[in-house]
Design a protein around this motif. Sequence first.
Motif, PDB file in Angstrom:
ATOM      1  N   LYS A 163     -14.993  -2.219   5.597  1.00 48.87           N
ATOM      2  CA  LYS A 163     -13.779  -1.403   5.538  1.00 48.87           C
ATOM      3  C   LYS A 163     -12.613  -2.236   4.969  1.00 48.87           C
ATOM      4  O   LYS A 163     -11.811  -1.758   4.163  1.00 48.87           O
ATOM      5  CB  LYS A 163     -13.452  -0.926   6.963  1.00 48.87           C
ATOM      6  CG  LYS A 163     -12.632   0.317   7.015  1.00 48.87           C
ATOM      7  CD  LYS A 163     -12.644   0.891   8.433  1.00 48.87           C
ATOM      8  CE  LYS A 163     -11.247   1.412   8.733  1.00 48.87           C
ATOM      9  NZ  LYS A 163     -10.740   1.107  10.030  1.00 48.87           N
ATOM     10  N   ASP A 164     -12.539  -3.505   5.385  1.00 47.65           N
ATOM     11  CA  ASP A 164     -11.483  -4.398   4.864  1.00 47.65           C
ATOM     12  C   ASP A 164     -11.640  -4.589   3.352  1.00 47.65           C
ATOM     13  O   ASP A 164     -10.661  -4.547   2.599  1.00 47.65           O
ATOM     14  CB  ASP A 164     -11.554  -5.779   5.544  1.00 47.65           C
ATOM     15  CG  ASP A 164     -11.187  -5.738   7.025  1.00 47.65           C
ATOM     16  OD1 ASP A 164     -10.388  -4.865   7.411  1.00 47.65           O
ATOM     17  OD2 ASP A 164     -11.720  -6.570   7.786  1.00 47.65           O
ATOM     18  N   ARG A 213     -10.564  -1.581   1.574  1.00 47.44           N
ATOM     19  CA  ARG A 213      -9.093  -1.472   1.581  1.00 47.44           C
ATOM     20  C   ARG A 213      -8.495  -2.339   0.457  1.00 47.44           C
ATOM     21  O   ARG A 213      -7.586  -1.921  -0.257  1.00 47.44           O
ATOM     22  CB  ARG A 213      -8.575  -1.924   2.958  1.00 47.44           C
ATOM     23  CG  ARG A 213      -7.140  -1.585   3.186  1.00 47.44           C
ATOM     24  CD  ARG A 213      -6.719  -1.858   4.624  1.00 47.44           C
ATOM     25  NE  ARG A 213      -5.283  -2.069   4.652  1.00 47.44           N
ATOM     26  CZ  ARG A 213      -4.617  -2.567   5.677  1.00 47.44           C
ATOM     27  NH1 ARG A 213      -5.242  -2.903   6.780  1.00 47.44           N
ATOM     28  NH2 ARG A 213      -3.305  -2.739   5.604  1.00 47.44           N
ATOM     29  N   GLU A 220       0.840  -1.218   0.000  1.00 52.06           N
ATOM     30  CA  GLU A 220       0.000   0.000   0.000  1.00 52.06           C
ATOM     31  C   GLU A 220       0.866   1.256   0.000  1.00 52.06           C
ATOM     32  O   GLU A 220       0.553   2.225  -0.669  1.00 52.06           O
ATOM     33  CB  GLU A 220      -0.915  -0.008   1.227  1.00 52.06           C
ATOM     34  CG  GLU A 220      -2.066  -0.987   1.081  1.00 52.06           C
ATOM     35  CD  GLU A 220      -2.888  -1.121   2.358  1.00 52.06           C
ATOM     36  OE1 GLU A 220      -4.102  -1.325   2.243  1.00 52.06           O
ATOM     37  OE2 GLU A 220      -2.316  -1.067   3.470  1.00 52.06           O
TER      38      GLU A 220
END
Length: 354
Positions: A284-285, A288, A190
């Motif tokens: 949210k995961d 991501r 990331e």
Amino acid sequence: MKSFQVNGQQGLSSIHVGESLLNVSAYLPKGATPIIITDENINALYGNKFPQGPVLTIGTGEKIKTLATVETLLRQLIGLACDRSSFILGIGGGIVTDIVGFVASIFLRGVGFGFVSTSLLSQVDASVGGKNGVNLDAFKNMVGLFNQPEFVICDIDLLETLPKAEISNGLAEIVKHGLICDTEMLTFIENNQQKALDLDRDTIFRLVADSVAIKSRVVQQDEKEAGERRKLNFGHTIGHAVEKINQERLNQGKLAHTGHGRAVATGMVAAAMFSQKKGMVSQKDVTRITTLLKGLNLPVELDYPADQIIEAASRDKKKQGSDLYYVFLSALGRARVEKIRYDEMNEFIRSVFC
Ligand code: GLY
């Protein structure tokens, strides 16, 4: 350079990340002149760096990963009067290494072989772990066996000539390793997306080495995919279906995403959403994951007809009767394999694909 080992049932395999094609002779059996099998592109780009030995070339693309290509190569090996002492060196990406591993394993019931892996996808996945084989009709890797190469050289410098799309394809499998095993690696990708896309040497070296470390550790535990190794199939059940549909569209002259990694990216998004539906990871995961994949220029839209995905997934190798082993994420950095009803997966596919 970093080296890793897999002690397979048929012998030891060593994987050398950051080693050079120019040093391959040091890994060949003493005094051996290898039979080199490569593809036309790699031969044109790097043929002048190959060690001494006859060179057999195959075409490029998934379409040549067939039993017909295997037969042609076997005849060429007979034509060269190869015997059980012959050593075959595959130099290329995943298509070359999958075919060469299979040819070397069945020629005279098996001769020695090693690889110089030239694409990011093959360095982090295909060339490591001893899976080899070919497609049959539209079905990917339907024919093949497990047999470890004596060595794999992952020469980072050879990646410089890869098209941009191929870099993204390899990055998809790297993200997979982070998602199933290693949150630290995930955060590193990331934070270094552009460097990875630009093939910054230190970044790519670390990502390839971390991937090979994960893959060789998993394969060491479960070479023939009876348990732990199934985790490496994260995103692949639906990913293979997407890849098959894309291939059919390309064959019909239509526009479609190309490459295994791009299909696996779509498959990973679906698998993450399925994990969320089962209450294992959060929205949210999932966000991501999709944000990271998009940042690496990988497709994340589930814009394929559900019926076509279901039909294509019906021949998946992980299917056992009416059940299949499906790889979920129990958290980011942790995979969980569950045997589920095939119908449950189909119901999920209908709920998220168009
Ligand atoms: N590509 C998944 C495996 O080698 O098991």
